[in-house]
Structures are given as structure tokens and as C-alpha cells.
Motif scaffolding. Structure first.
Motif, PDB file in Angstrom:
ATOM      1  N   GLU A 155     -24.909   3.900 -15.376  1.00  9.72           N
ATOM      2  CA  GLU A 155     -24.140   3.543 -16.400  1.00  9.72           C
ATOM      3  C   GLU A 155     -22.878   3.130 -16.233  1.00  9.72           C
ATOM      4  O   GLU A 155     -22.019   2.188 -17.165  1.00  9.72           O
ATOM      5  N   TRP A 156     -22.012   4.235 -15.340  1.00  5.88           N
ATOM      6  CA  TRP A 156     -20.383   4.231 -14.981  1.00  5.88           C
ATOM      7  C   TRP A 156     -20.737   2.550 -14.627  1.00  5.88           C
ATOM      8  O   TRP A 156     -19.766   1.445 -14.294  1.00  5.88           O
ATOM      9  N   THR A 159     -20.590  -0.253 -16.865  1.00  4.12           N
ATOM     10  CA  THR A 159     -18.869   0.023 -17.393  1.00  4.12           C
ATOM     11  C   THR A 159     -18.074  -0.514 -16.729  1.00  4.12           C
ATOM     12  O   THR A 159     -17.275  -1.615 -17.573  1.00  4.12           O
ATOM     13  N   GLU A 162     -18.425  -4.207 -17.235  1.00  5.90           N
ATOM     14  CA  GLU A 162     -18.467  -5.062 -18.258  1.00  5.90           C
ATOM     15  C   GLU A 162     -16.612  -5.698 -18.317  1.00  5.90           C
ATOM     16  O   GLU A 162     -16.544  -6.961 -18.765  1.00  5.90           O
TER      17      GLU A 162
END
Length: 409
Positions: A155-156, A159, A162
Motif C-alpha cells: 500500500e505504501w 502511494t 502515485e
């Protein structure tokens, strides 16, 4: 890991006493195995049968009864002999029956010792399987924990992609690593089922019965190894003593059997009256008490047995010495392996603390800049390795403790 399970290896039957946590108690599994195991039951029946042998050997030779009819009646002064009845009882030499019973008792003692040895080995086998199940379950939890951690890292990474602080390659690497751990977790689950079935077989129950064990064991403070002379009373060595004693009793019986047999009996002969004669003993029956003795003149077989018993005792003495050396070697090897497992356990604790510190440093850098996911993944793989090695070392430590107690308790 939330469940803490301690074993004090110097208590209970094999020095195994558990402080229950979530999971089945090792002591209860051992008790169940000692009650239900088919091999133990078989040896127990063999021991009962050997005890019953004592009643079998407590006997005298069969009483001999003979009846004969004279087809051609021999004439005597008092009349013609009609038929004859003989009764005879032989008696073994003094102490022979007692020698037979002593020998049967000695053989029963050997059977009992075989039962004791089997129970000890069963306890050791159940303990080994339990610790293997512990390693498997603890490994599953560690792998699952690392999977959750990798999911967070993923998930990190998404992110970071992005905002342009990371590459899609980092995400793929994390996903590949998750696939590997998922595979490892599934393999561990299958292995757990196999180990559970093996343990259920020792417990003589359905293979599909679910076994829950603890997921964490603590290695206690250092313990001094018990004196080696405890090996002298190990049931495997005591069995040699029982066999040696049975041979001594067999030789005593052999010496009794080469002694004479004594017998007593009586012959009764029916005599018909002589016709047309009148005298006091006319038709008087004959009653003849008898004593007899059976003398073993050919004693070669008894002398041969004596020589065989001497050689058998010598072989047992050598066998006991050899087995003692093997047990002594196993004891010292188990002590060394237990110490090595402790060293490995303590080293992995240090490594885990250091990798945790390294992870904290990397994560802290994520707050101020970019996160090196390659380094993070590398450290995570190292930490997983250290955790699994620590679990393996714990299992080895307790296996060696169980073996030591098998040898000296």
C-alpha cells in the motif's frame, strides 16, 4: 505472538510438565497415548500372558492309570488272575517346581521391562511430533504476520508510485514476495495435517481429529545436565539385567531337571476263586505298593545347555556394555545439541532486534523522503529468516531436552 507456553523439563514422567496456554497440553496427549497406543496394549497383554505362565509351570507329572485284562489267565495258588489295575505318580526332584516358577517369573520381568521401554519411546515419539507441530504452527503465524506486513508495504509502494517517489517494479517485487509466502503458508498447512495424522496414529484415534498446539515456547534458564550414572537404571539396560537373571534361573532349572524323578504307585490284581476248593486265601486279590525312580543317565543335553547359558550370559554382558556406550554417547550429543540450539536461539533474538531497528530507520526516512523498498524487502526477508531459525532452534532445544530425559529419568 500472544500465547506463551513454558515447559519445565525436569518434572513429570519424562521431565515434561506444561503450563497450558491456548492449545492442547503435551502431558494430556502423552497420557492418552500411553492409554490408547496399540503397541503398548499388545506388550501389556504379553506381560499378563507371561505372568499366567507361572500358574502353568506349577504342576506335577500326570498320574498314570493302567487297566489290563488277562486274555490267558495265569493260574496262581489262590486262583486265576482276571485283570490288573495300576496307579503311578512320579515326583520331580526337590525344588524343581520352584525353579520352574522362578524361571517363568524372570521371563515375565523381561516382558514387563519391554513394556517400560516401549512406553518411554512412545513418550519421546509423542514429544517429538508435538514439537514439530509447534514449529509448524509458529512458522505459519510468522509467515502470516509477514504477509500482513508486506501488504502494508504494498500500500505504501502504491502511494509512492502515485506521487512519483517509487516505481511499479517495487510494487511487483512486493507482490511476488507475497506469492512466495502464500505458497509457503499453504505448504506448512499441508505438513501440519500430515504431522497431526501421524500423532493421531500414536494416540490410536481417527486421523482427522484436529490437534491444536501452542504457537510459542520459551527456553528456560540454563540447567545443569544430570549425572551420567543415571544411565545405569535406564530400562533398556535394566532389560539386559532381567535377561541375565532369567538365564541364571534357566540354568538352575536345568540342574534340577538332570536330577532323578521319584515315583510311587500301587498295582491291584483281581484273582478269581478256585472252584471246588476251600482254603483261607482262595480268590484273594493281590495289592502291591511300588516305589520307582527315573535316573537320567544320558546327561549330554544338560551339559550342553549349561555351556549355552554361559555363552549367552557373556553375549548379554557385552551387549549391555555396548548399549551403555551408545546411550552415553547419545546423552552427551543431546547435551551439545541442546546448548547449540540455545546459542542459535539467543543469536536470532539479537538479529531480530537489529533488523527491527533497521526497519524503523528505513520507515522513518519515508516520512522525510523516499523509501528504499528494495532495502525494506531485503530486511524483511532477513527478519523472516531469523524468526524461522529461532523457532527451529526452540524445537531442537525441547527435542534434546525430551531425549535427555528419556535417557536419564
Amino acid at each position: 505472538m500472544k500465547n506463551v507456553f513454558k515447559l519445565n523439563m525436569v518434572l513429570w514422567v519424562m521431565g515434561i510438565l506444561s503450563i497450558p496456554a491456548q492449545g492442547q497440553d503435551l502431558k494430556s496427549l502423552i497420557d492418552l497415548a500411553l492409554t490408547n497406543n496399540l503397541e503398548v496394549q499388545q506388550l501389556a497383554v504379553n506381560h499378563k500372558r507371561a505372568l499366567e505362565k507361572e500358574n502353568e509351570v506349577d504342576y506335577l507329572p500326570d498320574t498314570q492309570v493302567a487297566v489290563g485284562v488277562f486274555t490267558s489267565r495265569p493260574e496262581t495258588r489262590t486262583g486265576a488272575q482276571q485283570f490288573k489295575v495300576s496307579l503311578k505318580q512320579m515326583l520331580p526332584f526337590f525344588g524343581t517346581v520352584k525353579a520352574r516358577k522362578n524361571y517363568a517369573t524372570a521371563l515375565a520381568d523381561v516382558k514387563y521391562q519391554e513394556l517400560v521401554v516401549k512406553k518411554r519411546k512412545l513418550i519421546l515419539g509423542v514429544s517429538y511430533l508435538y514439537y514439530q507441530l509447534f514449529q509448524n504452527k509458529a512458522s505459519q503465524q510468522v509467515v502470516q504476520s509477514n504477509l500482513s506486513l508486506l501488504k502494508t508495504y504494498e500500500e505504501w509502494a502504491l502511494t509512492a508510485v502515485e506521487v512519483g517517489k517509487s516505481s511499479v517494479v517495487d510494487v511487483l517485487n512486493l507482490q511476488i514476495r507475497q506469492n512466495e509466502l502464500n505458497e509457503k503458508n499453504q505448504v506448512l498447512r499441508e505438513q501440519y495435517e500430515g504431522l497431526s495424522a501421524e500423532l493421531n496414529a500414536l494416540l490410536n484415534r481417527d486421523m482427522t481429529v484436529k490437534i491444536e498446539v501452542v504457537s510459542e515456547l520459551l527456553i528456560p534458564e540454563r540447567q545443569a545436565l544430570k549425572a551420567v550414572d543415571k544411565l545405569e537404571v535406564h530400562p533398556e539396560l535394566v532389560k539386559y539385567d532381567k535377561l541375565y537373571h532369567s538365564i541364571s534361573d534357566a540354568e538352575k532349572l536345568n540342574q534340577k531337571q538332570r536330577k532323578p524323578l521319584f515315583g510311587f504307585g500301587i498295582d491291584y490284581i483281581s484273582v478269581a476263586e478256585r472252584p471246588q476248593m476251600n482254603f483261607g486265601d482262595n480268590g484273594k486279590d493281590i495289592l502291591m505298593p511300588m516305589l520307582s525312580m527315573s535316573i537320567p543317565i544320558f546327561t549330554k543335553k544338560y551339559r550342553s545347555k549349561t555351556k549355552q547359558f554361559v555363552l549367552e550370559k557373556e553375549a548379554l554382558s557385552l551387549g549391555k556394555q555396548q548399549r551403555f556406550k551408545e546411550l552415553e554417547s547419545s546423552l552427551y550429543r543431546a547435551k551439545s545439541d541442546r546448548n547449540a540450539a540455545r546459542i542459535q536461539y539467543e543469536t536470532q533474538n539479537k538479529n531480530i532486534r537489529q533488523t527491527a531497528n533497521a526497519t524503523k530507520i528505513l520507515i522513518k526516512s519515508f516520512e522525510t523522503g523516499t523509501l528504499d523498498f528494495d532495502k525494506l524487502l531485503e530486511i524483511q526477508e532477513l527478519e523472516l529468516k531469523f524468526q524461522l531459525v529461532k523457532i527451529q532452534a526452540t524445537r531442537r532445544f525441547y527435542e534434546q531436552c525430551a531425549l535427555i530425559n528419556y535417557l536419564i529419568q
